[in-house]
Scaffold this motif. Structure first.
Motif, mmCIF file in Angstrom:
data_model
loop_
_atom_site.group_PDB
_atom_site.id
_atom_site.type_symbol
_atom_site.label_atom_id
_atom_site.label_comp_id
_atom_site.label_asym_id
_atom_site.label_seq_id
_atom_site.Cartn_x
_atom_site.Cartn_y
_atom_site.Cartn_z
ATOM 1 N N VAL A 257 -11.383 29.087 47.958
ATOM 2 C CA VAL A 257 -11.173 30.308 47.479
ATOM 3 C C VAL A 257 -9.739 30.554 47.475
ATOM 4 O O VAL A 257 -8.994 29.946 48.213
ATOM 5 C CB VAL A 257 -11.895 31.386 48.027
ATOM 6 N N VAL A 258 -8.966 31.377 46.525
ATOM 7 C CA VAL A 258 -7.617 31.491 46.662
ATOM 8 C C VAL A 258 -7.480 33.150 46.738
ATOM 9 O O VAL A 258 -7.850 34.010 46.242
ATOM 10 C CB VAL A 258 -6.783 31.430 45.215
ATOM 11 N N VAL A 259 -6.898 33.440 48.249
ATOM 12 C CA VAL A 259 -6.714 34.898 48.360
ATOM 13 C C VAL A 259 -5.235 35.407 48.176
ATOM 14 O O VAL A 259 -4.352 34.781 48.502
ATOM 15 C CB VAL A 259 -6.645 35.186 50.022
ATOM 16 N N ASN A 260 -5.349 36.376 47.108
ATOM 17 C CA ASN A 260 -4.001 36.749 46.419
ATOM 18 C C ASN A 260 -3.359 37.904 47.188
ATOM 19 O O ASN A 260 -4.243 39.070 47.281
ATOM 20 C CB ASN A 260 -4.053 36.902 44.966
ATOM 21 N N SER A 261 -2.314 37.900 47.784
ATOM 22 C CA SER A 261 -1.825 39.083 48.477
ATOM 23 C C SER A 261 -0.711 39.563 47.785
ATOM 24 O O SER A 261 -0.204 38.935 46.446
ATOM 25 C CB SER A 261 -1.344 38.779 49.983
ATOM 26 N N TYR A 262 -0.121 40.428 48.085
ATOM 27 C CA TYR A 262 1.299 40.916 47.323
ATOM 28 C C TYR A 262 2.394 39.774 47.332
ATOM 29 O O TYR A 262 3.035 39.774 46.211
ATOM 30 C CB TYR A 262 2.065 42.247 48.064
ATOM 31 N N HIS A 263 2.558 39.216 48.323
ATOM 32 C CA HIS A 263 3.768 38.073 48.422
ATOM 33 C C HIS A 263 3.251 36.647 48.408
ATOM 34 O O HIS A 263 3.946 35.796 47.976
ATOM 35 C CB HIS A 263 4.427 38.347 49.543
ATOM 36 N N GLU A 264 1.780 36.304 48.850
ATOM 37 C CA GLU A 264 1.698 35.184 48.980
ATOM 38 C C GLU A 264 0.284 34.752 48.264
ATOM 39 O O GLU A 264 -0.694 35.803 48.037
ATOM 40 C CB GLU A 264 1.592 34.613 50.329
ATOM 41 N N LYS A 265 -0.208 33.402 48.080
ATOM 42 C CA LYS A 265 -1.444 32.865 47.696
ATOM 43 C C LYS A 265 -1.826 31.848 48.934
ATOM 44 O O LYS A 265 -1.079 31.238 49.346
ATOM 45 C CB LYS A 265 -1.447 32.193 46.318
ATOM 46 N N TYR A 266 -3.237 32.184 49.427
ATOM 47 C CA TYR A 266 -3.629 31.125 50.328
ATOM 48 C C TYR A 266 -4.989 30.577 49.839
ATOM 49 O O TYR A 266 -5.900 31.325 49.373
ATOM 50 C CB TYR A 266 -4.001 32.127 51.565
#
Length: 235
Positions: free
Chosen positions: A156-165
């Motif tokens: 899964v890709v966690v999308n935040s304001y500044h990064e993708k994890y």
């Protein structure tokens, strides 16, 4: 804990598999005779919490296997030689077992792994934040910083304001981790932060990002749930 065994020695694999099956807090997932076969198959299965790994294997050694991983679960080395122990512990392995392995020594190692696992589970989620494993580190993310989560094959890709994890998780597992009062699954491939939804139109929600906006589809079977999750005022 979901376990995988990687060892080219068939007898050794069978011994470890039988020990796993005798241990209540372990679940046997799969067994592979080579590191290459493991790499090609682990990504297709459920997330792995613990790997029992031999060092000396043809084509790809245990150390080469460790170097190939983008995210590393707990590792217990199973080897007939002591000489790799120092190098193995540089990878922060949980334990190093010498063959032949007794059940008492096996149980001591997996009990240590289980303590680490429980500590990590309790550490992973807090009232307003979650810790996500990125390479060998745990990264703290406030719920307010997470925009949406999307499926990517067995990750899964966690999308935040500044990064993708990108983390080795299933959508079902991460859905259970995230508080349902803040996050809603709106599609088989998407979970969104309810507070980040700007507009719901037609069959999508729109989320504002730093670089513009992102339209995320709403699955038919998830629409009613989404409308129940938001504070809806309509006639």
């Amino acid at each position: 804990m979901n376990c995988v065994v990687i060892d080219d020695d068939k007898l050794s694999r069978k011994v470890v598999e039988s020990y796993i099956e005798r241990t209540d807090f372990l679940t046997f997932g799969a067994s592979y005779p080579s590191a290459i076969e493991a790499i090609n198959n682990i990504k297709k299965n459920e997330p792995v919490d613990l790997i029992f790994l031999d060092i000396e294997m043809p084509e790809m050694s245990g150390m080469e296997f460790l170097n190939s991983l983008s995210t590393t679960p707990q590792i217990i080395i199973i080897s007939s030689k002591e000489q790799y122990a120092l190098e193995a512990f540089e990878y922060d392995v949980t334990d190093y077992l010498l063959k032949p392995i007794s059940y008492s020594r096996f149980f001591k190692a997996v009990s240590k792994a289980n303590r680490r696992y429980k500590n990590s589970e309790s550490f992973m989620q807090d009232k307003n934040e979650i810790f996500i494993k990125s390479n060998s580190a745990l990264v703290r993310l406030n719920y307010d910083d997470i925009l949406w989560i999307e499926a990517l094959e067995n990750y899964v890709v966690v999308n935040s304001y500044h990064e993708k994890y990108t983390i080795h998780f299933t959508m079902k597992a991460i859905e259970e981790k995230m508080p349902s009062t803040r996050f809603s699954r709106i599609h088989r491939s998407y979970i969104v932060n309810l507070s980040k939804i700007g507009v719901i139109e037609d069959n999508s929600v729109v989320i504002e990002t730093e670089s513009g906006s992102k339209a995320i589809p709403i699955g038919k079977s998830y629409r009613d749930k989404l409308l129940g999750d938001i504070n809806l005022m309509t006639r």
